[in-house]
Design a protein around this motif. Structure first.
Motif, short mmCIF file in Angstrom:
data_model
loop_
_atom_site.label_atom_id
_atom_site.label_comp_id
_atom_site.label_asym_id
_atom_site.label_seq_id
_atom_site.Cartn_x
_atom_site.Cartn_y
_atom_site.Cartn_z
N PHE A 37 0.83 -1.20 0.00
CA PHE A 37 0.00 0.00 0.00
C PHE A 37 0.87 1.26 0.00
CE2 PHE A 37 -1.97 3.43 2.42
CZ PHE A 37 -3.15 3.62 1.72
N LEU A 38 1.85 1.31 0.90
CA LEU A 38 2.70 2.50 0.99
C LEU A 38 3.52 2.70 -0.27
CD1 LEU A 38 3.94 2.16 4.69
CD2 LEU A 38 2.14 3.64 3.80
N ALA A 39 3.86 1.63 -0.97
CA ALA A 39 4.63 1.75 -2.20
C ALA A 39 3.82 2.40 -3.31
CB ALA A 39 5.10 0.36 -2.65
N ARG A 40 2.51 2.46 -3.16
CA ARG A 40 1.65 3.05 -4.18
C ARG A 40 1.39 4.53 -3.95
NH1 ARG A 40 0.87 -2.27 -4.43
NH2 ARG A 40 -0.04 -3.23 -6.30
N ILE A 149 -4.44 -8.49 -2.85
CA ILE A 149 -3.95 -7.26 -3.46
C ILE A 149 -4.16 -7.32 -4.97
CG2 ILE A 149 -1.91 -5.86 -3.92
CD1 ILE A 149 -0.81 -6.71 -1.26
N SER A 150 -4.75 -6.28 -5.51
CA SER A 150 -4.92 -6.19 -6.95
C SER A 150 -3.75 -5.40 -7.53
CB SER A 150 -6.24 -5.51 -7.30
OG SER A 150 -6.21 -4.15 -6.90
N ASP A 151 -3.73 -5.32 -8.84
CA ASP A 151 -2.65 -4.60 -9.52
C ASP A 151 -2.98 -3.14 -9.75
OD1 ASP A 151 -1.08 -6.88 -9.67
OD2 ASP A 151 -1.99 -7.51 -11.56
N GLN A 152 -3.99 -2.62 -9.03
CA GLN A 152 -4.36 -1.22 -9.22
C GLN A 152 -3.19 -0.29 -8.89
OE1 GLN A 152 -7.98 -1.48 -6.66
NE2 GLN A 152 -8.83 -0.10 -8.19
N GLU A 153 -2.96 0.64 -9.74
CA GLU A 153 -1.94 1.65 -9.51
C GLU A 153 -2.62 3.01 -9.38
OE1 GLU A 153 1.11 0.98 -8.92
OE2 GLU A 153 1.08 -1.15 -9.48
N ILE A 154 -1.89 3.97 -8.83
CA ILE A 154 -2.43 5.30 -8.65
C ILE A 154 -2.00 6.16 -9.83
CG2 ILE A 154 -2.66 7.25 -7.08
CD1 ILE A 154 -3.60 4.61 -5.95
N ALA A 155 -2.88 6.34 -10.80
CA ALA A 155 -2.55 7.16 -11.96
C ALA A 155 -2.46 8.63 -11.56
CB ALA A 155 -3.61 6.98 -13.04
N VAL A 156 -1.53 9.34 -12.16
CA VAL A 156 -1.34 10.74 -11.85
C VAL A 156 -1.59 11.60 -13.08
CG1 VAL A 156 0.18 12.36 -10.64
CG2 VAL A 156 0.48 9.93 -10.29
N GLY A 157 -2.54 11.19 -13.90
CA GLY A 157 -2.85 11.94 -15.09
C GLY A 157 -3.69 13.18 -14.80
N ALA A 158 -4.02 13.91 -15.86
CA ALA A 158 -4.83 15.12 -15.69
C ALA A 158 -6.24 14.76 -15.26
CB ALA A 158 -4.86 15.89 -17.01
#
Length: 274
Positions: A37-40, A149-158
């Protein structure tokens, strides 16, 4: 949402509006799930721990520089930063002065946010309410394994700016009413829920808050704070006439927001006390 999905969604919304949402209380012991979690966390974060001195947090006199320059020189503290994520470990051991300093930082609106790692056991006291009350999201990863844990990532797009998301006074009224029906006494909770709904709308590219945004906000912000389930509206007495269909019911206690879908979402995130 699953527990992991709630945690990741909370991180996504916090990245969109750190100023309005202020942070996450994460109940999880040290381990691979918490590390994942913290890595995301998409932005650079700074670790805090309860043993830090007040000068380290808020700044103080730089003695060596002051002596060498012959004038009083102050050094900046970690909390003087802007738009930064702070990770507070062993949050349940946070001393009152440190909690007050972090709370003051959150209230200044600098865009900083805090992720509190609640590592307490049954014998430990909870983290300071001065902080937990200010942070929008309370999520738990207890009991989860790597298979959850899923492979969801935190996108940082507009994304859309949550400050420009359209809402209404009625939505805030509904959130306050829902908070009361859940036994929530915090005055900040409905405001945090509204910020979460607007951030969720922004995340999904909507310019106006809709029911889906309200459901997400209720599940992420209000449900973890609940101390009771909403009470059903009482049946009208036989001697009392039914309200006319074209008029609003007169009872001020009527909860207009939580329909079956909303209550189902809330129940999945209710704390054990309920």
């Amino acid at each position: 949402m699953t527990p992991w999905g709630r945690a990741i969604t909370a991180l996504r919304l916090l990245e969109i509006d750190p100023k309005g949402l202020k942070g996450i209380v994460l109940h999880a012991r040290s381990g691979p799930v918490r590390d994942a979690f913290l890595a995301r966390i998409p932005s650079q974060c700074v670790r805090l721990h309860p043993q830090m001195t007040q000068d380290t947090l808020t700044g103080g006199i730089d003695v060596s520089t002051s002596l060498s320059e012959g004038t009083l020189v102050r050094q900046r503290g970690l909390l003087d930063a802007h738009k930064r994520h702070f990770v507070l470990t062993m949050a349940e051991r946070t001393p009152p002065l440190m909690a007050a300093s972090i709370a003051s930082m959150l209230d200044t609106g600098t865009g900083n946010s805090v992720i509190m790692l609640d590592e307490r056991t049954e014998e430990d006291a909870p983290p300071p309410i001065a902080l937990t009350d200010r942070l929008a999201f309370h999520v738990s990863l207890e009991g989860l394994g790597l298979q959850d844990i899923s492979d969801q990532e935190i996108a940082v797009g507009a994304r859309l700016d949550p400050a420009h998301i359209n809402t209404s006074d009625q939505i805030m009224t509904d959130l306050v009413t829902l908070a009361v029906s859940l036994g929530i006494t915090s005055l900040r909770a409905p405001t945090l829920a509204l910020s979460a709904a607007k951030a969720y709308a922004a995340l999904n590219g909507r310019k106006t808050v809709i029911e889906a945004d309200m459901i997400a906000a209720a599940e992420l912000v209000l449900a973890p704070r609940a101390t009771q389930l909403p009470q059903e509206a009482p049946e009208p007495r036989q001697n009392e006439p039914e309200p006319e269909p074209n008029k609003q019911p007169r009872s001020p206690d009527k909860v207009t927001l939580p329909d079956e879908l909303l209550l189902a979402a809330i129940e999945t995130a209710l704390p054990p006390i309920c």
